[in-house]
Motif scaffolding. Structure first.
Motif, PDB file in Angstrom:
ATOM      1  N   MET A 151      17.496  27.593  72.346  1.00  0.00           N
ATOM      2  CA  MET A 151      17.372  28.582  73.393  1.00  0.00           C
ATOM      3  C   MET A 151      18.334  28.245  74.512  1.00  0.00           C
ATOM      4  O   MET A 151      18.708  27.100  74.706  1.00  0.00           O
ATOM      5  CB  MET A 151      15.938  28.667  73.886  1.00  0.00           C
ATOM      6  CG  MET A 151      15.528  27.610  74.862  1.00  0.00           C
ATOM      7  SD  MET A 151      13.804  27.710  75.443  1.00  0.00           S
ATOM      8  CE  MET A 151      13.477  29.408  75.534  1.00  0.00           C
ATOM      9  N   LEU A 152      18.713  29.274  75.215  1.00  0.00           N
ATOM     10  CA  LEU A 152      19.600  29.157  76.357  1.00  0.00           C
ATOM     11  C   LEU A 152      18.847  29.726  77.553  1.00  0.00           C
ATOM     12  O   LEU A 152      18.346  30.852  77.480  1.00  0.00           O
ATOM     13  CB  LEU A 152      20.880  29.958  76.085  1.00  0.00           C
ATOM     14  CG  LEU A 152      22.008  29.918  77.084  1.00  0.00           C
ATOM     15  CD1 LEU A 152      22.519  28.499  77.261  1.00  0.00           C
ATOM     16  CD2 LEU A 152      23.138  30.818  76.608  1.00  0.00           C
ATOM     17  N   VAL A 153      18.736  28.928  78.625  1.00  0.00           N
ATOM     18  CA  VAL A 153      18.010  29.383  79.813  1.00  0.00           C
ATOM     19  C   VAL A 153      18.904  29.253  81.025  1.00  0.00           C
ATOM     20  O   VAL A 153      19.526  28.209  81.245  1.00  0.00           O
ATOM     21  CB  VAL A 153      16.715  28.569  80.030  1.00  0.00           C
ATOM     22  CG1 VAL A 153      16.006  29.005  81.308  1.00  0.00           C
ATOM     23  CG2 VAL A 153      15.776  28.712  78.852  1.00  0.00           C
ATOM     24  N   ALA A 154      18.972  30.325  81.800  1.00  0.00           N
ATOM     25  CA  ALA A 154      19.620  30.302  83.112  1.00  0.00           C
ATOM     26  C   ALA A 154      18.492  30.256  84.127  1.00  0.00           C
ATOM     27  O   ALA A 154      17.556  31.053  84.053  1.00  0.00           O
ATOM     28  CB  ALA A 154      20.481  31.543  83.317  1.00  0.00           C
ATOM     29  N   PHE A 155      18.576  29.310  85.052  1.00  0.00           N
ATOM     30  CA  PHE A 155      17.532  29.238  86.056  1.00  0.00           C
ATOM     31  C   PHE A 155      18.107  28.882  87.412  1.00  0.00           C
ATOM     32  O   PHE A 155      19.175  28.296  87.533  1.00  0.00           O
ATOM     33  CB  PHE A 155      16.417  28.267  85.640  1.00  0.00           C
ATOM     34  CG  PHE A 155      16.736  26.806  85.789  1.00  0.00           C
ATOM     35  CD1 PHE A 155      16.269  26.088  86.877  1.00  0.00           C
ATOM     36  CD2 PHE A 155      17.489  26.143  84.841  1.00  0.00           C
ATOM     37  CE1 PHE A 155      16.535  24.740  87.006  1.00  0.00           C
ATOM     38  CE2 PHE A 155      17.763  24.798  84.954  1.00  0.00           C
ATOM     39  CZ  PHE A 155      17.287  24.086  86.044  1.00  0.00           C
ATOM     40  N   SER A 156      17.365  29.284  88.418  1.00  0.00           N
ATOM     41  CA  SER A 156      17.695  28.980  89.798  1.00  0.00           C
ATOM     42  C   SER A 156      16.420  28.475  90.452  1.00  0.00           C
ATOM     43  O   SER A 156      15.371  29.102  90.332  1.00  0.00           O
ATOM     44  CB  SER A 156      18.189  30.248  90.504  1.00  0.00           C
ATOM     45  OG  SER A 156      18.355  30.012  91.886  1.00  0.00           O
ATOM     46  N   THR A 158      21.902  27.580  87.073  1.00  0.00           N
ATOM     47  CA  THR A 158      22.203  26.489  86.159  1.00  0.00           C
ATOM     48  C   THR A 158      21.761  26.949  84.781  1.00  0.00           C
ATOM     49  O   THR A 158      20.655  27.478  84.625  1.00  0.00           O
ATOM     50  CB  THR A 158      21.481  25.200  86.568  1.00  0.00           C
ATOM     51  OG1 THR A 158      22.021  24.744  87.805  1.00  0.00           O
ATOM     52  CG2 THR A 158      21.640  24.112  85.525  1.00  0.00           C
ATOM     53  N   GLU A 159      22.629  26.771  83.790  1.00  0.00           N
ATOM     54  CA  GLU A 159      22.300  27.108  82.402  1.00  0.00           C
ATOM     55  C   GLU A 159      22.053  25.809  81.656  1.00  0.00           C
ATOM     56  O   GLU A 159      22.749  24.814  81.878  1.00  0.00           O
ATOM     57  CB  GLU A 159      23.452  27.854  81.734  1.00  0.00           C
ATOM     58  CG  GLU A 159      23.778  29.180  82.378  1.00  0.00           C
ATOM     59  CD  GLU A 159      25.031  29.805  81.779  1.00  0.00           C
ATOM     60  OE1 GLU A 159      25.675  29.177  80.916  1.00  0.00           O
ATOM     61  OE2 GLU A 159      25.362  30.914  82.193  1.00  0.00           O
ATOM     62  N   ILE A 160      21.079  25.837  80.758  1.00  0.00           N
ATOM     63  CA  ILE A 160      20.752  24.673  79.947  1.00  0.00           C
ATOM     64  C   ILE A 160      20.395  25.156  78.550  1.00  0.00           C
ATOM     65  O   ILE A 160      19.799  26.225  78.397  1.00  0.00           O
ATOM     66  CB  ILE A 160      19.617  23.849  80.591  1.00  0.00           C
ATOM     67  CG1 ILE A 160      19.350  22.559  79.820  1.00  0.00           C
ATOM     68  CG2 ILE A 160      18.371  24.667  80.782  1.00  0.00           C
ATOM     69  CD1 ILE A 160      18.442  21.589  80.560  1.00  0.00           C
ATOM     70  N   GLU A 161      20.799  24.391  77.524  1.00  0.00           N
ATOM     71  CA  GLU A 161      20.564  24.797  76.148  1.00  0.00           C
ATOM     72  C   GLU A 161      19.849  23.690  75.389  1.00  0.00           C
ATOM     73  O   GLU A 161      20.179  22.511  75.539  1.00  0.00           O
ATOM     74  CB  GLU A 161      21.889  25.114  75.454  1.00  0.00           C
ATOM     75  CG  GLU A 161      21.707  25.621  74.043  1.00  0.00           C
ATOM     76  CD  GLU A 161      23.014  26.055  73.407  1.00  0.00           C
ATOM     77  OE1 GLU A 161      22.964  26.900  72.501  1.00  0.00           O
ATOM     78  OE2 GLU A 161      24.087  25.554  73.809  1.00  0.00           O
TER      79      GLU A 161
END
Length: 104
Positions: free
Chosen positions: A1-6, A44-47
């Motif tokens: 999964m790829l998540v963009a979060f702030s 910030t994106e995290i995979e």
């Protein structure tokens, strides 16, 4: 999964740089996780796998919570089981599409 979060603190009292320090604490946790990641001016994106990604986001959120009485968290996820490397591959596909349009 790829998540963009702030993630950011709110309700701060103190020096103006506190928001930057709080966000830096969160980004440090993401970078030390060893998961593929990138930080831009807004997200910030995290995979990775579901549990590992959300563990990092939880720890980053908790770190920001040390800076103020309230935390704002925004998430957007792309869940594609069995896919890896999408943090770069999605951008590569976009660039290829733009190139095809510019050079038919």
């Amino acid at each position: 999964m790829l998540v963009a979060f702030s993630v950011a603190p709110s309700g701060l009292e103190g020096p103006e740089g506190s928001v930057h320090d709080a966000v830096a604490a969160a980004v440090r946790i993401v970078r030390e996780s060893g998961l593929p990641n990138r930080t831009t001016s807004m997200f910030t994106e995290i995979e990775g796998e579901w549990d590992e990604v959300f563990d990092v986001i939880r720890r980053a959120t908790e770190a920001v919570g040390e800076f103020g009485p309230r935390v704002s968290l925004v998430l957007k996820a792309d869940i594609r089981p069995g896919r890896t490397g999408e943090i770069d591959a999605k951008v590569d596909r976009l660039e290829a599409a733009l190139d095809r349009q510019d050079n038919p």
